[in-house]
Design a protein around this motif. Structure first.
Motif, PDB file in Angstrom:
ATOM      1  N   ILE A   1      74.215 -25.754  27.736  1.00  0.00           N
ATOM      2  CA  ILE A   1      74.836 -25.026  28.844  1.00  0.00           C
ATOM      3  C   ILE A   1      75.282 -25.990  29.931  1.00  0.00           C
ATOM      4  CG2 ILE A   1      74.354 -23.418  30.731  1.00  0.00           C
ATOM      5  CD1 ILE A   1      72.611 -21.854  28.752  1.00  0.00           C
TER       6      ILE A   1
ATOM      7  N   ASP B   1      69.696 -20.727  34.405  1.00  0.00           N
ATOM      8  CA  ASP B   1      69.852 -19.882  35.590  1.00  0.00           C
ATOM      9  C   ASP B   1      69.374 -20.675  36.801  1.00  0.00           C
ATOM     10  OD1 ASP B   1      69.996 -17.893  37.473  1.00  0.00           O
ATOM     11  OD2 ASP B   1      68.313 -16.731  36.692  1.00  0.00           O
TER      12      ASP B   1
ATOM     13  N   TRP C   1      75.145 -10.408  39.917  1.00  0.00           N
ATOM     14  CA  TRP C   1      74.522 -10.536  38.601  1.00  0.00           C
ATOM     15  C   TRP C   1      73.469  -9.470  38.372  1.00  0.00           C
ATOM     16  CZ3 TRP C   1      75.522 -12.836  34.164  1.00  0.00           C
ATOM     17  CH2 TRP C   1      74.513 -12.959  33.219  1.00  0.00           C
TER      18      TRP C   1
ATOM     19  N   LYS D   1      78.121 -11.814  29.017  1.00  0.00           N
ATOM     20  CA  LYS D   1      78.630 -12.820  29.938  1.00  0.00           C
ATOM     21  C   LYS D   1      78.012 -14.190  29.662  1.00  0.00           C
ATOM     22  CE  LYS D   1      80.096  -9.922  33.745  1.00  0.00           C
ATOM     23  NZ  LYS D   1      81.470 -10.395  33.797  1.00  0.00           N
ATOM     24  N   ARG D   2      76.744 -14.208  29.311  1.00  0.00           N
ATOM     25  CA  ARG D   2      76.104 -15.482  28.958  1.00  0.00           C
ATOM     26  C   ARG D   2      76.710 -16.051  27.687  1.00  0.00           C
ATOM     27  NH1 ARG D   2      70.092 -14.307  28.575  1.00  0.00           N
ATOM     28  NH2 ARG D   2      70.083 -16.409  27.756  1.00  0.00           N
TER      29      ARG D   2
ATOM     30  N   LYS E   1      75.021  -8.588  30.776  1.00  0.00           N
ATOM     31  CA  LYS E   1      74.501  -9.931  31.067  1.00  0.00           C
ATOM     32  C   LYS E   1      74.518 -10.799  29.814  1.00  0.00           C
ATOM     33  CE  LYS E   1      71.329  -8.783  34.836  1.00  0.00           C
ATOM     34  NZ  LYS E   1      69.926  -8.788  35.264  1.00  0.00           N
TER      35      LYS E   1
ATOM     36  N   GLU F   1      80.091 -17.560  28.540  1.00  0.00           N
ATOM     37  CA  GLU F   1      79.941 -18.876  29.165  1.00  0.00           C
ATOM     38  C   GLU F   1      79.593 -19.941  28.128  1.00  0.00           C
ATOM     39  OE1 GLU F   1      77.463 -21.290  32.583  1.00  0.00           O
ATOM     40  OE2 GLU F   1      76.556 -19.516  31.681  1.00  0.00           O
TER      41      GLU F   1
END
Length: 121
Positions: free
Chosen positions: A9, A87, A97, A108-109, A105, A112
Motif C-alpha cells: 500500500i 490506515d 470514511w 474503496k480499499r 469501505k 486504492e
C-alpha cells in the motif's frame, strides 16, 4: 502478511503520487519561484527521471529530509486506532470514511490497492 500488505500500500501510494507528478509536469504546470538560492527556477528543471538529477543538492537534501520526517513522524499508526493496515488517520482526518458501510469501505480499499499496483507497473 500485514507487513507485506503495508509495504504494498505504501509503495502504491508513492507511485500514484509520482505518476500524478509526471502528468502535471508534462502538462507544463510548475511551482512558481526558485528551487535554490542560486536562482534555479522550478521551470528550469526537466521532467521525469532525468529531471531528478537536475535538482540542486540543497533541494535534493530538503526533499530527503522531508521524506524522512514523514516516515518517522507522520505516516504511521501513532494512536493504535487503525481500522486496517495502511490506515494513518490516527483519529484526526476522516473525509467521511466512517460514514461508509463495510462493503463500500472494502471496495474503496480494493480500488486504492489496484490503482497502486497499476502505478507501480
Amino acid at each position: 502478511f500485514d507487513r507485506l500488505r503495508y509495504v504494498e500500500i505504501k509503495h502504491g501510494r508513492i507511485c500514484q503520487l509520482a505518476f500524478l507528478g509526471q502528468i502535471v509536469t508534462r502538462a507544463g504546470l510548475r511551482l512558481p519561484g526558485s528551487i535554490a538560492t542560486d536562482g534555479t527556477k522550478f521551470s528550469d528543471i526537466g521532467e521525469g527521471w532525468s529531471g531528478s538529477f537536475e535538482v540542486p543538492t540543497d533541494g535534493a537534501l530538503q526533499i530527503l529530509f522531508f521524506i524522512g520526517f514523514l516516515e518517522l513522524f507522520v505516516m504511521k499508526d501513532v494512536t493504535g486506532e487503525n481500522e486496517f493496515v495502511g490506515d494513518f488517520r490516527n483519529g484526526f482526518i476522516d473525509f467521511g470514511w466512517d460514514s461508509f458501510d463495510e462493503e463500500t469501505k472494502l471496495k474503496k480499499r480494493a480500488v486504492e490497492l489496484n490503482n497502486g499496483r497499476a502505478a507501480m507497473m
